[in-house]
Enzyme design. Structure first.
Site, mmCIF file in Angstrom:
data_model
loop_
_atom_site.group_PDB
_atom_site.id
_atom_site.type_symbol
_atom_site.label_atom_id
_atom_site.label_comp_id
_atom_site.label_asym_id
_atom_site.label_seq_id
_atom_site.Cartn_x
_atom_site.Cartn_y
_atom_site.Cartn_z
ATOM 1 N N CYS A 6 0.820 -1.202 0.000
ATOM 2 C CA CYS A 6 0.000 0.000 0.000
ATOM 3 C C CYS A 6 0.861 1.262 0.000
ATOM 4 O O CYS A 6 2.023 1.250 0.397
ATOM 5 C CB CYS A 6 -0.910 -0.007 1.226
ATOM 6 S SG CYS A 6 -2.365 1.041 1.038
ATOM 7 N N ASP A 128 -5.996 -3.942 10.989
ATOM 8 C CA ASP A 128 -4.822 -3.091 11.116
ATOM 9 C C ASP A 128 -4.580 -2.703 12.566
ATOM 10 O O ASP A 128 -5.388 -2.975 13.458
ATOM 11 C CB ASP A 128 -5.034 -1.826 10.264
ATOM 12 C CG ASP A 128 -3.749 -1.150 9.837
ATOM 13 O OD1 ASP A 128 -2.676 -1.505 10.370
ATOM 14 O OD2 ASP A 128 -3.814 -0.273 8.962
#
Length: 215
Positions: A6, A128
């Site tokens: 990412c 996360d």
């Protein structure tokens, strides 16, 4: 093992991710040190081969704006990161986008998040750190009482050095990395990307081989 890199920002990042064997590349479309304008994101997403998923990542904007940004960026998937509701996902279901839901296990919250992949209509779930985007690790031991199901990705403080151990503990379907493959904040390192993808894929192969042996 599905691997998502990412926060890619330029053609060199994209080339490194593709060459390393990443399954998805994420483009930050809202406020972040790694943020891209939609025109730049569209140009980079167009460089990806069919087997690599382009993901627009948003946080802190309404669902309608998230969908608009993703379409303008020309990505094939949209990751809603943070406090998005079932209604938000339902509002985006008609768009030609694969949906990802990113959340975290907040130790101070009395109400844990829904951890069944697909509960909000998403295709993939990403778990996360509560301080996402900062490369901070979190206590994977919390998964003993709150483990996601389905296609879920582990994120938060992963690096080439620790991803194999994290996979052994968490047993995710995939992993997601950003800060852990950077030489400085927001600057991707091609060698770290290669090392991370290789470590994650090799760890998954080792797990599979061990499971077969113990079957």
């Amino acid at each position: 093992m599905f691997v998502k890199v990412c926060g890619v920002r330029n053609a060199a990042d994209v080339a490194a991710g593709v060459a390393a064997g990443a399954d998805a590349l994420g483009f930050m479309l809202t406020e972040s040190v790694r943020k891209l304008d939609t025109g730049t994101a569209r140009a980079l997403a167009a460089e990806l081969p069919p087997g690599v998923l382009s993901v627009g990542v948003v946080n802190g904007v309404p669902a309608a704006e998230a969908g608009r940004l993703a379409l303008a960026a020309g990505v094939r998937a949209l990751q809603l990161h943070g406090r998005y509701t079932r209604e938000d996902f339902a509002a985006l279901a008609h768009l030609p986008l694969r949906l990802l839901r990113a959340t975290h296990l907040d130790p101070d919250s009395a109400e844990p998040p829904e951890l069944a992949t697909g509960a909000y209509g998403e295709e993939m779930l990403l778990l996360d750190s509560p301080s996402y985007g900062r490369g901070e690790r979190w206590d994977l031991g919390r998964l003993e009482s709150a483990r996601p199901s389905g296609k879920w990705l582990l994120a938060g403080g992963l690096t080439p050095a620790n991803v194999a151990g994290a996979i052994r503990v968490a047993k995710p379907w995939g992993v997601d990395v950003s800060s852990g493959v950077e030489s400085s904040r927001g600057i991707k390192d091609p060698q770290l990307i290669r090392d991370f993808v290789a470590a994650a894929k090799n760890a998954a192969k080792a797990e599979n081989a061990e499971n077969v042996e113990n079957a």
